[in-house]
Design a protein around this motif. Structure first.
Motif, PDB file in Angstrom:
ATOM      1  N   SER A  35      36.454  34.319  36.388  1.00  0.00           N
ATOM      2  CA  SER A  35      35.229  33.576  36.090  1.00  0.00           C
ATOM      3  C   SER A  35      33.974  34.377  36.418  1.00  0.00           C
ATOM      4  CB  SER A  35      35.206  32.259  36.879  1.00  0.00           C
ATOM      5  OG  SER A  35      36.283  31.428  36.528  1.00  0.00           O
ATOM      6  N   PHE A  36      34.017  35.183  37.511  1.00  0.00           N
ATOM      7  CA  PHE A  36      32.781  35.770  38.024  1.00  0.00           C
ATOM      8  C   PHE A  36      32.802  37.290  38.193  1.00  0.00           C
ATOM      9  CE2 PHE A  36      33.006  31.497  40.147  1.00  0.00           C
ATOM     10  CZ  PHE A  36      32.052  30.889  39.352  1.00  0.00           C
ATOM     11  N   ILE A  37      33.948  37.873  38.485  1.00  0.00           N
ATOM     12  CA  ILE A  37      33.981  39.254  38.955  1.00  0.00           C
ATOM     13  C   ILE A  37      34.322  40.256  37.850  1.00  0.00           C
ATOM     14  CG2 ILE A  37      35.108  40.843  40.573  1.00  0.00           C
ATOM     15  CD1 ILE A  37      35.447  38.463  42.484  1.00  0.00           C
ATOM     16  N   LEU A  38      35.380  40.012  37.110  1.00  0.00           N
ATOM     17  CA  LEU A  38      35.816  40.973  36.101  1.00  0.00           C
ATOM     18  C   LEU A  38      34.872  40.977  34.898  1.00  0.00           C
ATOM     19  CD1 LEU A  38      39.677  40.342  36.107  1.00  0.00           C
ATOM     20  CD2 LEU A  38      38.395  42.111  37.317  1.00  0.00           C
ATOM     21  N   PRO A  39      34.662  42.139  34.269  1.00  0.00           N
ATOM     22  CA  PRO A  39      33.803  42.208  33.082  1.00  0.00           C
ATOM     23  C   PRO A  39      34.364  41.351  31.941  1.00  0.00           C
ATOM     24  CG  PRO A  39      34.316  44.408  33.915  1.00  0.00           C
ATOM     25  CD  PRO A  39      35.190  43.456  34.665  1.00  0.00           C
ATOM     26  N   THR A  40      33.468  40.766  31.160  1.00  0.00           N
ATOM     27  CA  THR A  40      33.876  39.878  30.074  1.00  0.00           C
ATOM     28  C   THR A  40      34.829  40.544  29.091  1.00  0.00           C
ATOM     29  OG1 THR A  40      31.807  38.649  30.284  1.00  0.00           O
ATOM     30  CG2 THR A  40      33.048  38.364  28.240  1.00  0.00           C
ATOM     31  N   PRO A  41      34.599  41.789  28.651  1.00  0.00           N
ATOM     32  CA  PRO A  41      35.546  42.425  27.723  1.00  0.00           C
ATOM     33  C   PRO A  41      36.946  42.574  28.310  1.00  0.00           C
ATOM     34  CG  PRO A  41      33.464  43.622  27.759  1.00  0.00           C
ATOM     35  CD  PRO A  41      33.410  42.642  28.881  1.00  0.00           C
ATOM     36  N   LEU A  42      37.018  42.899  29.611  1.00  0.00           N
ATOM     37  CA  LEU A  42      38.318  43.038  30.261  1.00  0.00           C
ATOM     38  C   LEU A  42      39.039  41.696  30.332  1.00  0.00           C
ATOM     39  CD1 LEU A  42      40.396  44.725  31.778  1.00  0.00           C
ATOM     40  CD2 LEU A  42      39.083  44.345  33.876  1.00  0.00           C
ATOM     41  N   VAL A  43      38.295  40.639  30.649  1.00  0.00           N
ATOM     42  CA  VAL A  43      38.866  39.288  30.693  1.00  0.00           C
ATOM     43  C   VAL A  43      39.428  38.908  29.331  1.00  0.00           C
ATOM     44  CG1 VAL A  43      38.306  36.835  30.938  1.00  0.00           C
ATOM     45  CG2 VAL A  43      37.427  38.492  32.611  1.00  0.00           C
ATOM     46  N   ALA A  44      38.649  39.149  28.288  1.00  0.00           N
ATOM     47  CA  ALA A  44      39.088  38.813  26.935  1.00  0.00           C
ATOM     48  C   ALA A  44      40.340  39.591  26.542  1.00  0.00           C
ATOM     49  CB  ALA A  44      37.963  39.093  25.946  1.00  0.00           C
ATOM     50  N   ALA A  45      40.426  40.859  26.973  1.00  0.00           N
ATOM     51  CA  ALA A  45      41.568  41.703  26.615  1.00  0.00           C
ATOM     52  C   ALA A  45      42.828  41.332  27.383  1.00  0.00           C
ATOM     53  CB  ALA A  45      41.221  43.167  26.862  1.00  0.00           C
ATOM     54  N   GLY A  82      45.756  30.329  36.660  1.00  0.00           N
ATOM     55  CA  GLY A  82      44.385  30.389  37.176  1.00  0.00           C
ATOM     56  C   GLY A  82      43.510  31.362  36.402  1.00  0.00           C
ATOM     57  N   CYS A  83      44.122  32.377  35.779  1.00  0.00           N
ATOM     58  CA  CYS A  83      43.338  33.342  34.989  1.00  0.00           C
ATOM     59  C   CYS A  83      42.713  32.702  33.761  1.00  0.00           C
ATOM     60  CB  CYS A  83      44.224  34.508  34.546  1.00  0.00           C
ATOM     61  SG  CYS A  83      44.985  35.418  35.904  1.00  0.00           S
ATOM     62  N   ASN A  84      43.269  31.575  33.325  1.00  0.00           N
ATOM     63  CA  ASN A  84      42.765  30.903  32.124  1.00  0.00           C
ATOM     64  C   ASN A  84      42.017  29.612  32.440  1.00  0.00           C
ATOM     65  OD1 ASN A  84      43.920  32.288  29.489  1.00  0.00           O
ATOM     66  ND2 ASN A  84      45.506  32.439  31.068  1.00  0.00           N
ATOM     67  N   VAL A  85      41.747  29.376  33.718  1.00  0.00           N
ATOM     68  CA  VAL A  85      41.005  28.177  34.125  1.00  0.00           C
ATOM     69  C   VAL A  85      39.662  28.617  34.709  1.00  0.00           C
ATOM     70  CG1 VAL A  85      40.974  26.156  35.618  1.00  0.00           C
ATOM     71  CG2 VAL A  85      43.116  26.888  34.554  1.00  0.00           C
ATOM     72  N   ILE A  86      38.588  28.196  34.087  1.00  0.00           N
ATOM     73  CA  ILE A  86      37.251  28.579  34.528  1.00  0.00           C
ATOM     74  C   ILE A  86      36.911  27.859  35.838  1.00  0.00           C
ATOM     75  CG2 ILE A  86      34.811  28.685  33.879  1.00  0.00           C
ATOM     76  CD1 ILE A  86      36.736  30.436  32.233  1.00  0.00           C
ATOM     77  N   PHE A  87      36.235  28.576  36.743  1.00  0.00           N
ATOM     78  CA  PHE A  87      36.032  28.057  38.094  1.00  0.00           C
ATOM     79  C   PHE A  87      35.197  26.780  38.126  1.00  0.00           C
ATOM     80  CE2 PHE A  87      36.792  28.682  42.447  1.00  0.00           C
ATOM     81  CZ  PHE A  87      35.686  28.278  43.156  1.00  0.00           C
ATOM     82  N   LYS A  88      34.249  26.671  37.223  1.00  0.00           N
ATOM     83  CA  LYS A  88      33.423  25.443  37.230  1.00  0.00           C
ATOM     84  C   LYS A  88      34.281  24.212  36.915  1.00  0.00           C
ATOM     85  CE  LYS A  88      31.728  25.956  32.439  1.00  0.00           C
ATOM     86  NZ  LYS A  88      32.375  24.764  31.878  1.00  0.00           N
ATOM     87  N   ASP A  89      35.359  24.414  36.138  1.00  0.00           N
ATOM     88  CA  ASP A  89      36.272  23.307  35.870  1.00  0.00           C
ATOM     89  C   ASP A  89      37.038  22.909  37.131  1.00  0.00           C
ATOM     90  OD1 ASP A  89      35.530  23.257  33.197  1.00  0.00           O
ATOM     91  OD2 ASP A  89      37.051  24.725  32.630  1.00  0.00           O
ATOM     92  N   ILE A  90      37.390  23.930  37.953  1.00  0.00           N
ATOM     93  CA  ILE A  90      38.078  23.636  39.218  1.00  0.00           C
ATOM     94  C   ILE A  90      37.181  22.800  40.131  1.00  0.00           C
ATOM     95  CG2 ILE A  90      39.029  24.656  41.317  1.00  0.00           C
ATOM     96  CD1 ILE A  90      39.938  27.006  39.745  1.00  0.00           C
ATOM     97  N   PHE A 137      45.895  30.780  43.007  1.00  0.00           N
ATOM     98  CA  PHE A 137      45.358  30.185  41.776  1.00  0.00           C
ATOM     99  C   PHE A 137      43.828  30.224  41.783  1.00  0.00           C
ATOM    100  CE2 PHE A 137      43.536  26.502  39.675  1.00  0.00           C
ATOM    101  CZ  PHE A 137      44.152  26.484  38.429  1.00  0.00           C
ATOM    102  N   VAL A 138      43.229  29.775  42.874  1.00  0.00           N
ATOM    103  CA  VAL A 138      41.767  29.740  42.976  1.00  0.00           C
ATOM    104  C   VAL A 138      41.190  31.153  42.921  1.00  0.00           C
ATOM    105  CG1 VAL A 138      39.826  29.113  44.471  1.00  0.00           C
ATOM    106  CG2 VAL A 138      41.777  27.560  44.246  1.00  0.00           C
ATOM    107  N   LEU A 139      41.819  32.098  43.624  1.00  0.00           N
ATOM    108  CA  LEU A 139      41.334  33.478  43.634  1.00  0.00           C
ATOM    109  C   LEU A 139      41.404  34.093  42.236  1.00  0.00           C
ATOM    110  CD1 LEU A 139      40.220  35.659  45.495  1.00  0.00           C
ATOM    111  CD2 LEU A 139      42.571  36.414  45.915  1.00  0.00           C
ATOM    112  N   ALA A 140      42.491  33.825  41.507  1.00  0.00           N
ATOM    113  CA  ALA A 140      42.606  34.329  40.132  1.00  0.00           C
ATOM    114  C   ALA A 140      41.505  33.762  39.260  1.00  0.00           C
ATOM    115  CB  ALA A 140      43.982  33.976  39.556  1.00  0.00           C
ATOM    116  N   SER A 141      41.214  32.476  39.442  1.00  0.00           N
ATOM    117  CA  SER A 141      40.136  31.863  38.659  1.00  0.00           C
ATOM    118  C   SER A 141      38.780  32.458  39.004  1.00  0.00           C
ATOM    119  CB  SER A 141      40.115  30.349  38.898  1.00  0.00           C
ATOM    120  OG  SER A 141      39.093  29.740  38.143  1.00  0.00           O
ATOM    121  N   VAL A 142      38.540  32.741  40.288  1.00  0.00           N
ATOM    122  CA  VAL A 142      37.273  33.358  40.713  1.00  0.00           C
ATOM    123  C   VAL A 142      37.109  34.732  40.064  1.00  0.00           C
ATOM    124  CG1 VAL A 142      36.047  34.354  42.683  1.00  0.00           C
ATOM    125  CG2 VAL A 142      37.091  32.094  42.891  1.00  0.00           C
ATOM    126  N   PHE A 143      38.175  35.529  40.088  1.00  0.00           N
ATOM    127  CA  PHE A 143      38.104  36.873  39.496  1.00  0.00           C
ATOM    128  C   PHE A 143      37.779  36.803  38.008  1.00  0.00           C
ATOM    129  CE2 PHE A 143      39.993  38.690  43.303  1.00  0.00           C
ATOM    130  CZ  PHE A 143      39.484  39.983  43.289  1.00  0.00           C
TER     131      PHE A 143
END
Length: 414
Positions: free
Chosen positions: A343-353, A151-159, A335-341
């Motif tokens: 997709s929307f909550i965590l900062p982009t640099p942290l997500v990328a790292a 879920g961390c690698n699936v963008i929420f809009k795709d869900i 899975f859905v909660l991981a995707s939400v985090f």
């Protein structure tokens, strides 16, 4: 009063989110990475690599700590028997990875998950799995943890996009295939318990659906074990051949993924088959499979309702709305909660790292699960009960499922 142990779904959610938290805080485990090898020289060079052995040790300790947590949350106190068992499972999985990185195997494009499965099957069917090796064979737990990390690698809009379409496909498939399966079982003279469990397993989501149905109707555990064996055994050739059929038929990743997710009855086999077709197909296969999982709670409630009112003389407990929540697969929420985090909550640099390390961990959880699927599967089990009639009914229903779901997948995703 002793504390009630947690359900496996909640345990998977806890372990997955502890993993996500640790990785986001900067604790990124260095996992084994084999390089491509072609001869004895390059093979020996890898085995002599000290860093690789250290990475193997890190993988073992990471998974062992996760299993210790899982055992404690499940109410078990015996932990030490996990150590030799997990060493064996990880050893088989790493041997599979080493084989998959051979240059000849790489040229065929065969994924490591296939070798994990094959090695497990060879051990189970030719040698047998000793008792000391069984504690760490926890296929469902590994799959659920891996799927939440996915879920961390699936963008929420795709869900939202695929999930809505997946629900449309799943409703059409579940109702049609369930009734066809029930009809086939009746024609072959199977009893009501077998009919309900086989129909649910084929049409909804395999092992989870069979277990939920058995719980709803208070079914015979021997029949449940047989249906689970059928699910695991039949899923293997489907997992191996359907991706190549999709390639041969030039299906789009969306259609191929929806077809795999809608027909293959175990989450592990869905992931393995989707992996063979690439990231996009894997995403849609997973989302469609989750769409079917979402229907599991409702299906279990309706089955409980039918069973209790059709068998009043047995004094079955009348189902309530709580049944839906109890049967609902909680790891789907993870899975859905991981995707939400991500997709929307965590900062982009942290997500990328963090995404790279989480992807590696997800891959290893899946690889361990496929090894366990092989170790749990014995082909001889398919013909033992009732002269093979349940197996015949399951296979006929699954063939219908394959063709019907393919048509629906083209209509919905084509």
């Amino acid at each position: 009063m002793p504390k009630k142990p947690l359900h496996e779904d909640w345990i998977a959610v806890i372990i997955a989110f502890v993993t996500i938290g640790l990785v986001c805080l900067g604790l990124k485990p260095l996992l084994p990475k084999f390089t491509v090898w072609s001869g004895a020289g390059s093979f020996s060079a890898q085995l002599g690599n000290t860093l690789l052995w250290q990475q193997m040790g890190i993988l073992f300790l990471w998974v062992l700590a996760s299993l210790f947590i899982a055992r404690l949350l499940a109410g078990y106190t015996k932990l030490l028997n996990l150590i030799p068992s997990l060493l064996a499972v990880i050893f088989i999985t790493l041997i599979a990875q080493l084989i998959a990185n051979n240059s000849a195997m790489k040229s065929f494009g065969i994924e490591v998950v296939l070798f994990s499965l094959i090695l497990g099957l060879l051990i189970s069917n030719l040698i047998g799995v000793p008792g000391w090796m069984k504690p760490a064979i926890q296929t469902e737990l590994y799959i659920k943890i891996g799927l939440i990390l996915l879920g961390c690698n699936v963008i929420f809009k795709d869900i939202l996009e695929a999930g809505a379409l997946g629900i449309v496909q799943s409703v059409a498939v579940v109702f049609t295939v369930w009734y066809f399966s029930f009809w086939v079982c009746r024609k072959l003279g199977l009893d009501d318990e077998f009919r309900m469990m086989i129909s649910s397993a084929v049409s909804i989501c395999g092992v989870s659906a069979a277990i939920a149905t058995a719980g709803a109707i208070e079914g015979d555990n021997k029949k449940l074990s047989h249906v689970i064996s059928l699910v695991l055994i039949v899923a293997i050739p489907m997992m191996l051949f359907m991706p190549y059929i999709a390639i041969w038929a030039h299906m789009s990743p969306k259609v191929a993924g929806a077809w795999l997710g809608g027909t293959i009855d175990t989450s592990g086999a869905v992931v393995a088959a989707g992996t063979m077709l690439g990231e996009e197909a894997l995403k849609y296969a997973t989302l469609v499979k989750f769409s079917q999982n979402v229907l599991l709670g409702l299906a279990a409630f309706l089955i409980s309702l039918y069973w209790s009112y059709s068998r009043k003389e047995a004094n079955f407990e009348k189902p309530t709305l709580r049944t839906i929540w109890e049967r609902f697969p909680k790891f789907v929420l993870g899975f859905v909660l991981a995707s939400v985090f991500f997709s929307f909550i965590l900062p982009t640099p942290l997500v990328a790292a963090a995404k790279g390390s989480l992807k590696e961990l997800q891959t290893y959880w899946f690889a361990l699960a496929f090894t366990c699927i092989g170790l749990e599967t014995k082909f001889t089990d398919i013909f033992k009960m009732e002269n093979g009639r349940p197996a015949l009914a399951f296979i006929i229903a699954q063939v219908f499922n394959i063709f019907f779901t393919l048509g629906i997948a083209y209509l919905v995703f084509g």
